[in-house]
Design a protein around this motif. Structure first.
Motif, PDB file in Angstrom:
ATOM      1  N   ILE A  61       3.580  -1.235  -6.274  1.00  0.00           N
ATOM      2  CA  ILE A  61       3.167  -0.734  -4.967  1.00  0.00           C
ATOM      3  C   ILE A  61       3.907  -1.476  -3.854  1.00  0.00           C
ATOM      4  O   ILE A  61       4.338  -0.875  -2.865  1.00  0.00           O
ATOM      5  CB  ILE A  61       1.646  -0.846  -4.803  1.00  0.00           C
ATOM      6  CG1 ILE A  61       0.958   0.155  -5.735  1.00  0.00           C
ATOM      7  CG2 ILE A  61       1.219  -0.607  -3.356  1.00  0.00           C
ATOM      8  CD1 ILE A  61      -0.532   0.005  -5.801  1.00  0.00           C
ATOM      9  N   THR A  62       4.075  -2.774  -4.009  1.00  0.00           N
ATOM     10  CA  THR A  62       4.815  -3.556  -3.012  1.00  0.00           C
ATOM     11  C   THR A  62       6.250  -3.073  -2.898  1.00  0.00           C
ATOM     12  O   THR A  62       6.791  -2.910  -1.790  1.00  0.00           O
ATOM     13  CB  THR A  62       4.791  -5.051  -3.384  1.00  0.00           C
ATOM     14  OG1 THR A  62       3.440  -5.506  -3.451  1.00  0.00           O
ATOM     15  CG2 THR A  62       5.548  -5.871  -2.354  1.00  0.00           C
ATOM     16  N   LEU A  63       6.872  -2.823  -4.042  1.00  0.00           N
ATOM     17  CA  LEU A  63       8.258  -2.343  -4.044  1.00  0.00           C
ATOM     18  C   LEU A  63       8.359  -0.965  -3.401  1.00  0.00           C
ATOM     19  O   LEU A  63       9.263  -0.704  -2.587  1.00  0.00           O
ATOM     20  CB  LEU A  63       8.782  -2.296  -5.477  1.00  0.00           C
ATOM     21  CG  LEU A  63      10.243  -1.868  -5.657  1.00  0.00           C
ATOM     22  CD1 LEU A  63      11.183  -2.824  -4.936  1.00  0.00           C
ATOM     23  CD2 LEU A  63      10.595  -1.786  -7.143  1.00  0.00           C
ATOM     24  N   VAL A  64       7.426  -0.067  -3.736  1.00  0.00           N
ATOM     25  CA  VAL A  64       7.434   1.280  -3.154  1.00  0.00           C
ATOM     26  C   VAL A  64       7.225   1.208  -1.640  1.00  0.00           C
ATOM     27  O   VAL A  64       7.902   1.894  -0.860  1.00  0.00           O
ATOM     28  CB  VAL A  64       6.352   2.157  -3.816  1.00  0.00           C
ATOM     29  CG1 VAL A  64       6.183   3.474  -3.058  1.00  0.00           C
ATOM     30  CG2 VAL A  64       6.716   2.431  -5.272  1.00  0.00           C
ATOM     31  N   LEU A  65       6.286   0.375  -1.217  1.00  0.00           N
ATOM     32  CA  LEU A  65       6.018   0.202   0.213  1.00  0.00           C
ATOM     33  C   LEU A  65       7.279  -0.259   0.946  1.00  0.00           C
ATOM     34  O   LEU A  65       7.640   0.284   2.002  1.00  0.00           O
ATOM     35  CB  LEU A  65       4.888  -0.806   0.413  1.00  0.00           C
ATOM     36  CG  LEU A  65       4.578  -1.225   1.848  1.00  0.00           C
ATOM     37  CD1 LEU A  65       4.017  -0.043   2.636  1.00  0.00           C
ATOM     38  CD2 LEU A  65       3.596  -2.406   1.871  1.00  0.00           C
ATOM     39  N   ALA A  66       7.961  -1.255   0.384  1.00  0.00           N
ATOM     40  CA  ALA A  66       9.165  -1.784   1.029  1.00  0.00           C
ATOM     41  C   ALA A  66      10.288  -0.751   1.059  1.00  0.00           C
ATOM     42  O   ALA A  66      10.951  -0.565   2.092  1.00  0.00           O
ATOM     43  CB  ALA A  66       9.624  -3.049   0.302  1.00  0.00           C
ATOM     44  N   LEU A  67      10.500  -0.048  -0.042  1.00  0.00           N
ATOM     45  CA  LEU A  67      11.599   0.913  -0.104  1.00  0.00           C
ATOM     46  C   LEU A  67      11.380   2.084   0.848  1.00  0.00           C
ATOM     47  O   LEU A  67      12.305   2.498   1.569  1.00  0.00           O
ATOM     48  CB  LEU A  67      11.760   1.422  -1.541  1.00  0.00           C
ATOM     49  CG  LEU A  67      12.374   0.440  -2.538  1.00  0.00           C
ATOM     50  CD1 LEU A  67      12.376   1.032  -3.943  1.00  0.00           C
ATOM     51  CD2 LEU A  67      13.794   0.073  -2.129  1.00  0.00           C
ATOM     52  N   ILE A  68      10.171   2.632   0.871  1.00  0.00           N
ATOM     53  CA  ILE A  68       9.908   3.772   1.763  1.00  0.00           C
ATOM     54  C   ILE A  68      10.033   3.336   3.222  1.00  0.00           C
ATOM     55  O   ILE A  68      10.556   4.077   4.064  1.00  0.00           O
ATOM     56  CB  ILE A  68       8.521   4.378   1.469  1.00  0.00           C
ATOM     57  CG1 ILE A  68       8.503   5.008   0.077  1.00  0.00           C
ATOM     58  CG2 ILE A  68       8.164   5.426   2.523  1.00  0.00           C
ATOM     59  CD1 ILE A  68       7.169   5.598  -0.323  1.00  0.00           C
ATOM     60  N   THR A  69       9.555   2.135   3.536  1.00  0.00           N
ATOM     61  CA  THR A  69       9.667   1.640   4.911  1.00  0.00           C
ATOM     62  C   THR A  69      11.124   1.524   5.326  1.00  0.00           C
ATOM     63  O   THR A  69      11.512   1.957   6.423  1.00  0.00           O
ATOM     64  CB  THR A  69       8.964   0.281   5.050  1.00  0.00           C
ATOM     65  OG1 THR A  69       7.593   0.403   4.640  1.00  0.00           O
ATOM     66  CG2 THR A  69       9.007  -0.209   6.494  1.00  0.00           C
ATOM     67  N   LEU A  70      11.947   0.965   4.459  1.00  0.00           N
ATOM     68  CA  LEU A  70      13.368   0.821   4.783  1.00  0.00           C
ATOM     69  C   LEU A  70      14.050   2.175   4.942  1.00  0.00           C
ATOM     70  O   LEU A  70      14.829   2.391   5.875  1.00  0.00           O
ATOM     71  CB  LEU A  70      14.065   0.009   3.693  1.00  0.00           C
ATOM     72  CG  LEU A  70      13.826  -1.500   3.706  1.00  0.00           C
ATOM     73  CD1 LEU A  70      14.436  -2.146   2.468  1.00  0.00           C
ATOM     74  CD2 LEU A  70      14.417  -2.131   4.969  1.00  0.00           C
ATOM     75  N   THR A 107       9.719  -4.506   7.614  1.00  0.00           N
ATOM     76  CA  THR A 107       9.386  -4.266   6.207  1.00  0.00           C
ATOM     77  C   THR A 107       8.680  -5.468   5.604  1.00  0.00           C
ATOM     78  O   THR A 107       7.677  -5.327   4.878  1.00  0.00           O
ATOM     79  CB  THR A 107      10.664  -3.951   5.419  1.00  0.00           C
ATOM     80  OG1 THR A 107      11.314  -2.819   6.000  1.00  0.00           O
ATOM     81  CG2 THR A 107      10.357  -3.659   3.970  1.00  0.00           C
ATOM     82  N   ALA A 108       9.173  -6.657   5.917  1.00  0.00           N
ATOM     83  CA  ALA A 108       8.533  -7.874   5.420  1.00  0.00           C
ATOM     84  C   ALA A 108       7.102  -7.994   5.938  1.00  0.00           C
ATOM     85  O   ALA A 108       6.193  -8.432   5.213  1.00  0.00           O
ATOM     86  CB  ALA A 108       9.349  -9.100   5.827  1.00  0.00           C
ATOM     87  N   ASN A 109       6.873  -7.580   7.178  1.00  0.00           N
ATOM     88  CA  ASN A 109       5.523  -7.649   7.738  1.00  0.00           C
ATOM     89  C   ASN A 109       4.563  -6.728   6.990  1.00  0.00           C
ATOM     90  O   ASN A 109       3.397  -7.082   6.758  1.00  0.00           O
ATOM     91  CB  ASN A 109       5.548  -7.286   9.219  1.00  0.00           C
ATOM     92  CG  ASN A 109       6.211  -8.353  10.065  1.00  0.00           C
ATOM     93  OD1 ASN A 109       6.320  -9.503   9.648  1.00  0.00           O
ATOM     94  ND2 ASN A 109       6.679  -7.986  11.242  1.00  0.00           N
ATOM     95  N   ALA A 110       5.038  -5.545   6.609  1.00  0.00           N
ATOM     96  CA  ALA A 110       4.200  -4.633   5.829  1.00  0.00           C
ATOM     97  C   ALA A 110       3.847  -5.253   4.479  1.00  0.00           C
ATOM     98  O   ALA A 110       2.687  -5.191   4.030  1.00  0.00           O
ATOM     99  CB  ALA A 110       4.919  -3.299   5.635  1.00  0.00           C
ATOM    100  N   VAL A 111       4.826  -5.860   3.835  1.00  0.00           N
ATOM    101  CA  VAL A 111       4.588  -6.503   2.539  1.00  0.00           C
ATOM    102  C   VAL A 111       3.628  -7.687   2.697  1.00  0.00           C
ATOM    103  O   VAL A 111       2.730  -7.891   1.874  1.00  0.00           O
ATOM    104  CB  VAL A 111       5.930  -6.949   1.923  1.00  0.00           C
ATOM    105  CG1 VAL A 111       5.705  -7.839   0.710  1.00  0.00           C
ATOM    106  CG2 VAL A 111       6.769  -5.733   1.554  1.00  0.00           C
TER     107      VAL A 111
END
Length: 677
Positions: A7-16, A94-98
């Motif tokens: 989920i963390t990876l998906v969150l970061a990738l979609i945000t970017l 993106t880092a803030n979302a993670v």
């Protein structure tokens, strides 16, 4: 791979991917010029002088040394590549979302509501301004360190309560180290932007929920799932934990007030009475809340509302805020996250809600960057409990969440498109608001840069009509008049701008420059000295003083000002070439220095290789040193380049070329009429 990591990876990738279009955008005229594009200290990269400046300057009406160092590092690595600067900000967002996901997971061990809250924060269109605006690097950077501080504080609080780390393993990092890291990250957050002076308040909220629940479970004092610490000893201990954080808040607030007063950004009580500010604060709370729920007309600049409409808007907002507060208070025992999220939203907005009025705008989207986290936390955990109460299965919940997040992404993509350039951004601001003087002013700047003078003039005049006491559009209109050649009209506008805002160095320098153009040299020098005094890191006034002094025949003083300008900014091609010109061609032998002229001309021409004037001055410098072959080559190159560009000075370049062929240097008078232009 665990579900959390996926989920963390998906969150970061979609945000970017969602914010990737911003990486192609350029610099904006609003504040990006102050922070990077025309900030020579920042452009010089990571230097010791730059570090000293970062910690001592109030430039841009702020004290945020970590933000300056961040921009300097980008310039050191990437120069003025706007794509790289945008990419750094996007990575921080993106880092803030993670980090928000990690914080909520650490606090609650509830994966899906934590992920929903973090995704709403990352993909909501209110976050676009902070992520896509280079000048708002300070916001994403401050939030980055603020979330790290909260993570460290939570680790400290959980270790104090004996809560095991993930997987049931005992804590490895000591409690004291976690507390020190929390303090250090908080200090870095304040030195990036003082918005998070309310972070100790957020820590108190987390002590109530969910930390109170976790600690009570460990101690077996409270069997209920959402129990809170309510003993006097627990409250006293929690407050004592925050004292060192509050000690950092005091100097941060003091320095911020000093910086904003020094920049003339704080509105007086006469111009903006306290009752008016309180009314706007109430109204702004309601508008921020509405923009979170329905982000339909977001813009970079929100005008201050008319006074006759403010009373009714403030009363309606007060009723709304009291009603929501009453509802969450009634539900706080059963659903404590509602109270925590609501107070997070209200409390973290306090520093930017407008009680201390700064600038012309009533509110800004980037001010909601951290506060909206509280609303998303309340919403996500509330939806989880509501679904459980209504016995809604996981698939309908996932479908509803996907629709909501998809809508956020689509709206953010639409909002992001307005940030592609100044004209699109400020045209949108004019379109979605009424009587928006700042938007008209900045749209005028964008149009002027495109050479659309008549349209720009109309925008500046509209901004002045809406707010006659505002200096910025008058300064911009003066610049437009100066470029058109009407120095008398420019003088009128610059004089009025300085009268309205005497503490602005750029306006003082502009007035000095137009006075010099009218031959009023002594008056010009006075304003240029004021500009240099107001901003010691501003090199241009020293350069302009040098130009005036040589016209008065005070060449030695002019060279002294040139050296001061080069000390402040050794990479300005205009200053380098002007100084080389005087050192090479000055009629007074004692002031000429061929070696220094060659060094400066080489540096200047390297920074601006497509300028035939740079090659011409390089030829003068070589001739002064007696290197006539090199002088002839430089002058020949200048003639060829000027001819190709159809420049007006080709004849003068050819004249000097013939002199060098005869082994004669070039000499000229720089007094008024002799020219250095």
């Amino acid at each position: 791979m665990s579900r959390l990591r996926i989920i963390t990876l998906v969150l970061a990738l979609i945000t970017l991917v969602a914010y990737l279009p911003a990486a192609r955008y350029g610099f904006l005229t609003l504040d990006d010029d102050l922070y990077v594009r025309y900030n020579q200290v920042v452009q010089n990269g990571c230097t010791w002088r730059g570090v000293q400046w970062a910690f001592t300057t109030f430039h841009a009406s702020n004290w945020h040394p970590v933000t300056w160092l961040s921009h300097m590092l980008d310039c050191e690595l990437f120069g003025l590549n706007s794509r790289a600067h945008h990419t750094t900000s996007l990575l921080l967002h993106t880092a803030n979302a993670v980090l928000l996901l990690a914080l909520l997971w650490r606090l609650t061990r509830e994966l899906w509501p934590s992920a929903l809250a973090a995704a709403l924060f990352a993909w909501h269109p209110l976050a676009v301004e902070s992520a896509a605006w280079i000048a708002e690097r300070k916001n994403v950077l401050s939030t980055f360190f603020g979330l790290l501080s909260l993570l460290a504080y939570v680790a400290y609080a959980q270790k104090r309560a004996g809560v095991p780390d993930s997987g049931g393993k005992p804590a490895v990092c000591s409690r004291r180290l976690a507390y020190v890291l929390a303090l250090l990250c908080f200090a870095l957050s304040l030195m990036s932007k003082p918005m998070l002076v309310t972070l100790p308040f957020v820590m108190l909220l987390l002590d109530y929920w969910p930390l109170g629940s976790l600690e009570s479970k460990v101690s077996s004092l409270e069997p209920t799932p959402h129990a809170t610490r309510n003993t006097p000893h627990a409250l006293r201990s929690s407050l004592l934990d925050k004292l060192p954080f509050l000690l950092l808040v005091v100097p941060a607030c003091w320095l911020t007030v000093l910086a904003q007063r020094a920049g003339g950004m704080v509105a007086s009580l006469q111009g903006s009475p306290l009752a008016l500010r309180l009314g706007n604060a109430l109204r702004s709370y309601a508008v921020y809340l509405a923009n979170v729920v329905w982000p339909a007309k977001l813009t970079i600049l929100y005008p201050y509302p008319p006074r006759d409409q403010l009373v009714s808007a403030a009363l309606a907002a007060a009723v709304l805020l009291l009603a929501v507060t009453w509802i969450v208070w009634r539900a706080h025992r059963r659903y404590p996250y509602l109270l925590v999220g609501w107070l997070w939203f209200l409390g973290t907005l306090v520093p930017a809600i407008g009680i201390v009025q700064v600038g012309q705008q009533a509110m800004n989207d980037h001010h909601a960057y951290v506060p909206m986290m509280g609303l998303f936390i309340a919403f996500a955990f509330g939806m989880k409990d509501l679904a459980a109460r209504l016995h809604v299965g996981p698939f309908p919940c996932a479908a509803a969440a996907s629709l909501l997040l998809g809508a956020c992404l689509l709206t953010s993509e639409h909002q992001l498109s307005f940030w592609r350039d100044d004209e699109a951004l400020f045209s949108h601001a004019v379109a979605v608001t009424r009587d928006n003087g700042p938007a008209h002013n900045h749209l005028g700047v964008a149009l002027a840069q495109e050479g659309r003078a008549a349209e720009a003039r109309a925008q500046f005049e509209e901004a002045i009509r809406l707010n006659p006491s505002w200096a910025d559009p008058r300064n911009n209109l003066g610049d437009l008049e100066r470029r058109s050649g009407d120095l008398q009209a420019a003088l009128v506008q610059f004089s009025k701008a300085v009268q309205l805002k005497p503490g602005q160095p750029v306006m003082q320098e502009n007035l000095g420059e137009v006075l010099a153009g009218l031959g009023r040299y002594d008056e010009a020098l006075n304003h240029m000295r004021d500009a240099a005094r107001l901003d010691p890191a501003y090199a241009w006034p020293h350069y302009q003083m040098a130009r005036v002094l040589v016209r008065q025949g005070r060449d030695a003083e002019a060279l002294s000002q040139c050296r001061e300008a080069l000390h402040i900014n050794p990479r300005d091609p205009e200053v380098l070439l002007f100084t080389a010109h005087v050192l090479a061609a000055e009629q007074t032998a004692e002031l000429r220095d061929g070696d220094a002229a060659v060094r400066l001309a080489i540096r200047g021409s390297a920074l601006d290789p497509n300028d035939p004037r740079a090659l011409d001055i390089l030829g003068m410098a070589f001739a002064e040193r007696g290197n006539y072959d090199e002088a002839e080559q430089a002058a020949s190159n200048a003639v060829q380049l000027a001819t190709a560009l159809k420049a007006k000075d080709v004849a003068a370049y050819r004249q000097r070329l013939e002199l060098y062929r005869q082994h004669h240097p070039w000499r000229e008078s720089f007094t008024s009429g002799g020219g250095t232009d």
